[in-house]
Design a protein around this motif. Structure first.
Motif, PDB file in Angstrom:
ATOM      1  N   PHE A 155       0.810  -1.217   0.000  1.00 55.39           N
ATOM      2  CA  PHE A 155       0.000   0.000   0.000  1.00 55.39           C
ATOM      3  C   PHE A 155       0.839   1.260   0.000  1.00 55.39           C
ATOM      4  N   TYR A 156       2.012   1.210   0.625  1.00 51.99           N
ATOM      5  CA  TYR A 156       2.828   2.420   0.723  1.00 51.99           C
ATOM      6  C   TYR A 156       3.592   2.737  -0.563  1.00 51.99           C
ATOM      7  N   ARG A 157       3.523   1.852  -1.571  1.00 48.12           N
ATOM      8  CA  ARG A 157       4.179   2.110  -2.851  1.00 48.12           C
ATOM      9  C   ARG A 157       3.199   2.461  -3.974  1.00 48.12           C
ATOM     10  N   LEU A 158       1.906   2.431  -3.675  1.00 45.33           N
ATOM     11  CA  LEU A 158       0.912   2.706  -4.715  1.00 45.33           C
ATOM     12  C   LEU A 158       1.064   4.098  -5.341  1.00 45.33           C
ATOM     13  N   PRO A 159       1.298   5.176  -4.560  1.00 43.25           N
ATOM     14  CA  PRO A 159       1.501   6.486  -5.199  1.00 43.25           C
ATOM     15  C   PRO A 159       2.722   6.505  -6.111  1.00 43.25           C
ATOM     16  N   GLU A 160       3.742   5.750  -5.737  1.00 39.14           N
ATOM     17  CA  GLU A 160       4.956   5.660  -6.552  1.00 39.14           C
ATOM     18  C   GLU A 160       4.658   5.029  -7.909  1.00 39.14           C
TER      19      GLU A 160
END
Length: 286
Positions: free
Chosen positions: A234-239
């Motif tokens: 989830f913490y890499r989705l914006p990337e």
């Protein structure tokens, strides 16, 4: 974004622009963004759980009601982020090989009325059938076309409208998690769903949000990317959104009252207009 503003599709246009990656090529483009650091995942998990426990403890121990209310709201938001870490773990997006994570999240699932075996069956069905026309509410709310709606009986229409009613959505946690995911699987197969007993005893569009709400919801707004590759943490989705052009133009909705109201108003899929329509529009076209 109101569905009424969506124009009918021009069928003379090509399905995809030249050079645009789709299907397996687009999925392959997301592969570099799967979990690469278990330490980073543990940091996100540990921070979320520590903040949630601290905040809810404060909410339960402070006597002055305004401060208790503030900590309660903050704790509720942190519970969302904690659940996202659980959700990603079960998808294999984070800490897939960790035995400690296995016991940690299975214990959490019991306390959160989300026994892993039942939840995986329901949620994997959701991922495998998202966007498909069906009256089955497994892992999601049902969706019918106007044609099917017009040929349905009064009872079938009543059942469909009841499942998509705002009150049912608001009460979806006790209904979906407490009943469908926890109690019914336990009653059907007690030995197979023993984790449900523990839980009972213990108690592809993009959603635009501000950065604060993105953090609390674990970037759930990037749901079109999550459905493309569930192994992306989830913490890499914006990337991923920033790096892959094909993912940067999804249909957008928000948490604005008008958009929320539209989600309830537009309840049927019109195959000719290629958009969601209201019950009134469906009656007018019959």
């Amino acid at each position: 974004m109101g569905q009424g503003n969506v124009q009918d599709l021009d069928t003379s246009l090509p399905e995809h622009s030249e050079g645009i990656r789709v299907d397996r090529a687009l999925l392959a483009a997301t592969t570099p963004y799967v979990e690469q650091s278990s330490a980073t995942s543990w940091r996100h998990v540990g921070t979320a759980f520590l903040l949630m426990i601290t905040t809810l403890t404060a909410a339960g121990g402070i006597a002055w009601w305004p401060l208790r209310l503030a900590f309660s709201v903050l704790g509720a938001l942190l519970m969302v982020r904690v659940f996202i870490t659980f959700h990603d773990y079960l998808h294999g997006g984070i800490l897939k090989e960790s035995r400690a994570a296995h016991w940690f999240f299975h214990t959490y699932g019991a306390f959160a009325l989300t026994p892993t075996r039942s939840w995986l069956a329901s949620h994997n069905y959701h991922h495998g059938h998202v966007g498909q026309i069906s009256d089955a509410g497994v892992g999601a709310f049902p969706l019918l076309t106007t044609e099917v709606w017009q040929s349905s009986t009064r009872w079938q229409r009543f059942a469909y409208r009841a499942q998509r009613h705002p009150l049912v959505v608001l009460l979806s946690y006790p209904i979906v998690f407490g009943l469908n995911i926890t109690l019914l699987p336990l009653l059907r197969a007690p030995a197979k769903h023993s984790d449900s007993l523990v839980a009972l005893i213990c108690h592809s569009s993009c959603l635009r949000m501000n950065r604060v709400m993105q953090w609390f919801t674990g970037n759930i707004g990037y749901h079109h990317i999550h459905h493309l590759n569930v192994r992306i943490p989830f913490y890499r989705l914006p990337e991923v959104m920033a790096a892959i052009p094909e993912l940067q133009s999804p249909l957008i909705t928000t948490l604005a009252p008008r958009d929320i109201a539209d989600c309830f108003r537009y309840a049927l899929w019109d195959e000719e207009k290629q958009r969601m329509v209201t019950y009134r529009e469906a009656r007018a076209s019959s």
